[in-house]
Design a protein around this motif. Structure first.
Motif, PDB file in Angstrom:
ATOM      1  N   LEU A  90       0.822  -1.218   0.000  1.00  0.00           N
ATOM      2  CA  LEU A  90       0.000   0.000   0.000  1.00  0.00           C
ATOM      3  C   LEU A  90       0.858   1.271   0.000  1.00  0.00           C
ATOM      4  CD1 LEU A  90      -2.713  -1.100   2.588  1.00  0.00           C
ATOM      5  CD2 LEU A  90      -3.103  -0.618   0.151  1.00  0.00           C
ATOM      6  N   GLY A  91       2.185   1.099   0.013  1.00  0.00           N
ATOM      7  CA  GLY A  91       3.086   2.248   0.009  1.00  0.00           C
ATOM      8  C   GLY A  91       3.240   2.906   1.361  1.00  0.00           C
ATOM      9  N   GLN A  92       2.908   2.207   2.430  1.00  0.00           N
ATOM     10  CA  GLN A  92       3.004   2.753   3.782  1.00  0.00           C
ATOM     11  C   GLN A  92       4.241   2.177   4.485  1.00  0.00           C
ATOM     12  OE1 GLN A  92      -0.770   2.462   5.847  1.00  0.00           O
ATOM     13  NE2 GLN A  92      -1.892   2.856   3.959  1.00  0.00           N
ATOM     14  N   CYS A  93       5.387   2.686   4.069  1.00  0.00           N
ATOM     15  CA  CYS A  93       6.673   2.145   4.528  1.00  0.00           C
ATOM     16  C   CYS A  93       6.868   2.185   6.035  1.00  0.00           C
ATOM     17  CB  CYS A  93       7.818   2.895   3.852  1.00  0.00           C
ATOM     18  SG  CYS A  93       8.077   2.413   2.136  1.00  0.00           S
ATOM     19  N   GLU A  94       6.576   3.325   6.641  1.00  0.00           N
ATOM     20  CA  GLU A  94       6.811   3.446   8.080  1.00  0.00           C
ATOM     21  C   GLU A  94       5.966   2.448   8.872  1.00  0.00           C
ATOM     22  OE1 GLU A  94       9.247   5.171   9.577  1.00  0.00           O
ATOM     23  OE2 GLU A  94       9.858   5.639   7.522  1.00  0.00           O
ATOM     24  N   THR A  95       4.727   2.283   8.468  1.00  0.00           N
ATOM     25  CA  THR A  95       3.856   1.331   9.147  1.00  0.00           C
ATOM     26  C   THR A  95       4.358  -0.093   8.914  1.00  0.00           C
ATOM     27  OG1 THR A  95       1.998   2.832   8.845  1.00  0.00           O
ATOM     28  CG2 THR A  95       1.460   0.567   9.436  1.00  0.00           C
ATOM     29  N   ALA A  96       4.777  -0.379   7.698  1.00  0.00           N
ATOM     30  CA  ALA A  96       5.322  -1.701   7.385  1.00  0.00           C
ATOM     31  C   ALA A  96       6.535  -1.990   8.262  1.00  0.00           C
ATOM     32  CB  ALA A  96       5.704  -1.776   5.904  1.00  0.00           C
ATOM     33  N   LEU A  97       7.414  -1.033   8.377  1.00  0.00           N
ATOM     34  CA  LEU A  97       8.596  -1.204   9.228  1.00  0.00           C
ATOM     35  C   LEU A  97       8.224  -1.441  10.684  1.00  0.00           C
ATOM     36  CD1 LEU A  97      11.039   1.471   7.779  1.00  0.00           C
ATOM     37  CD2 LEU A  97      11.436  -0.995   7.905  1.00  0.00           C
ATOM     38  N   SER A  98       7.231  -0.720  11.176  1.00  0.00           N
ATOM     39  CA  SER A  98       6.859  -0.878  12.585  1.00  0.00           C
ATOM     40  C   SER A  98       6.343  -2.289  12.876  1.00  0.00           C
ATOM     41  CB  SER A  98       5.841   0.181  13.015  1.00  0.00           C
ATOM     42  OG  SER A  98       4.575  -0.085  12.474  1.00  0.00           O
ATOM     43  N   PHE A  99       5.641  -2.912  11.907  1.00  0.00           N
ATOM     44  CA  PHE A  99       5.164  -4.273  12.137  1.00  0.00           C
ATOM     45  C   PHE A  99       6.321  -5.258  12.190  1.00  0.00           C
ATOM     46  CE2 PHE A  99       0.985  -2.600  11.399  1.00  0.00           C
ATOM     47  CZ  PHE A  99       0.227  -3.366  12.263  1.00  0.00           C
ATOM     48  N   LEU A 100       7.321  -5.070  11.345  1.00  0.00           N
ATOM     49  CA  LEU A 100       8.487  -5.956  11.409  1.00  0.00           C
ATOM     50  C   LEU A 100       9.267  -5.751  12.700  1.00  0.00           C
ATOM     51  CD1 LEU A 100      10.110  -6.102   7.861  1.00  0.00           C
ATOM     52  CD2 LEU A 100       8.933  -7.902   9.099  1.00  0.00           C
ATOM     53  N   GLU A 101       9.434  -4.517  13.101  1.00  0.00           N
ATOM     54  CA  GLU A 101      10.160  -4.238  14.339  1.00  0.00           C
ATOM     55  C   GLU A 101       9.422  -4.826  15.545  1.00  0.00           C
ATOM     56  OE1 GLU A 101      10.423  -0.018  13.860  1.00  0.00           O
ATOM     57  OE2 GLU A 101      12.263  -0.176  12.657  1.00  0.00           O
ATOM     58  N   THR A 102       8.105  -4.712  15.559  1.00  0.00           N
ATOM     59  CA  THR A 102       7.303  -5.311  16.628  1.00  0.00           C
ATOM     60  C   THR A 102       7.463  -6.822  16.619  1.00  0.00           C
ATOM     61  OG1 THR A 102       5.699  -3.510  16.568  1.00  0.00           O
ATOM     62  CG2 THR A 102       4.961  -5.594  17.538  1.00  0.00           C
ATOM     63  N   PHE A 103       7.398  -7.406  15.445  1.00  0.00           N
ATOM     64  CA  PHE A 103       7.582  -8.852  15.318  1.00  0.00           C
ATOM     65  C   PHE A 103       8.929  -9.288  15.885  1.00  0.00           C
ATOM     66  CE2 PHE A 103       9.530 -12.304  12.951  1.00  0.00           C
ATOM     67  CZ  PHE A 103       8.655 -13.340  13.241  1.00  0.00           C
ATOM     68  N   ILE A 104       9.986  -8.607  15.496  1.00  0.00           N
ATOM     69  CA  ILE A 104      11.337  -8.967  15.945  1.00  0.00           C
ATOM     70  C   ILE A 104      11.458  -8.843  17.460  1.00  0.00           C
ATOM     71  CG2 ILE A 104      13.753  -8.201  15.856  1.00  0.00           C
ATOM     72  CD1 ILE A 104      13.209  -7.697  12.785  1.00  0.00           C
ATOM     73  N   ASP A 105      10.838  -7.816  18.037  1.00  0.00           N
ATOM     74  CA  ASP A 105      10.868  -7.635  19.487  1.00  0.00           C
ATOM     75  C   ASP A 105      10.054  -8.695  20.224  1.00  0.00           C
ATOM     76  OD1 ASP A 105      12.492  -5.420  19.285  1.00  0.00           O
ATOM     77  OD2 ASP A 105      10.856  -3.970  19.513  1.00  0.00           O
ATOM     78  N   GLN A 106       8.881  -9.034  19.689  1.00  0.00           N
ATOM     79  CA  GLN A 106       7.950  -9.892  20.419  1.00  0.00           C
ATOM     80  C   GLN A 106       8.122 -11.383  20.146  1.00  0.00           C
ATOM     81  OE1 GLN A 106       3.907  -8.568  19.918  1.00  0.00           O
ATOM     82  NE2 GLN A 106       4.285  -6.619  20.926  1.00  0.00           N
TER      83      GLN A 106
END
Length: 128
Positions: A90-106
Motif C-alpha cells: 500500500l506504500g506505507q513504509c513506516e507502518t510496514a517497518l513498525s510491524f516488522l520491528e514489533t515482530f522482531i521484538d515480540q
C-alpha cells in the motif's frame, strides 16, 4: 457443518488456488466456530489469499482479527509479517517497518526470524 470439515474444505480450495472459495470457507469458520483450534490458521490462509489477490485492506482486517482474537495462536507471527507485506504494497513504509520491528521484538524465537530480518533490511533500503 462441523469446523474440521469446513477447515479442510477451505484448505483444499486454497491448495487448488480457488481463493474466493477458500476465503468464503474460512470466513464462515471464523464466524461460526471462533473457538475451533484451527480458526486462526484458516484466517491466516484467507489473509494470504486476499494478499495474493491484491486485496490489501481486507487482508489487513483479517490479520487484525488473528492478532486481537488469537494472541496466543501459532499464526500471530505470520500475521505480523503479512501485515508488513500488505502495508508495503500500500506504500506505507513506516507502518510496514513498525510491524516488522514489533515482530522482531515480540517473537525472538520464531522460525520466521531470518525472513523478518531480511525483510527489515530490504524495507529500510526501499523506504529511504
Amino acid at each position: 457443518d462441523n469446523p474440521a470439515d469446513l477447515y479442510r474444505y477451505g484448505y483444499q480450495a486454497k491448495v487448488k488456488s480457488d481463493c474466493k472459495e477458500a476465503i468464503r470457507a474460512f470466513s464462515k469458520l471464523a464466524r461460526d466456530f471462533p473457538e475451533y483450534e484451527r480458526t486462526d490458521n484458516g484466517l491466516a490462509l484467507a489473509a494470504d489469499c486476499q494478499y495474493a489477490q491484491k486485496e490489501y485492506n481486507p487482508s489487513l482486517r483479517t490479520l487484525k482479527v488473528i492478532v486481537e482474537k488469537y494472541p496466543k495462536g501459532d499464526k500471530v507471527d505470520d500475521a505480523y509479517i503479512l501485515m508488513h507485506d500488505n502495508f508495503l504494497a500500500l506504500g506505507q513504509c513506516e507502518t510496514a517497518l513498525s510491524f516488522l520491528e514489533t515482530f522482531i521484538d515480540q517473537f525472538p524465537s520464531s522460525n520466521r526470524m531470518p525472513e523478518a530480518r531480511k525483510k527489515l533490511k530490504t524495507t529500510r533500503k526501499k523506504c529511504r
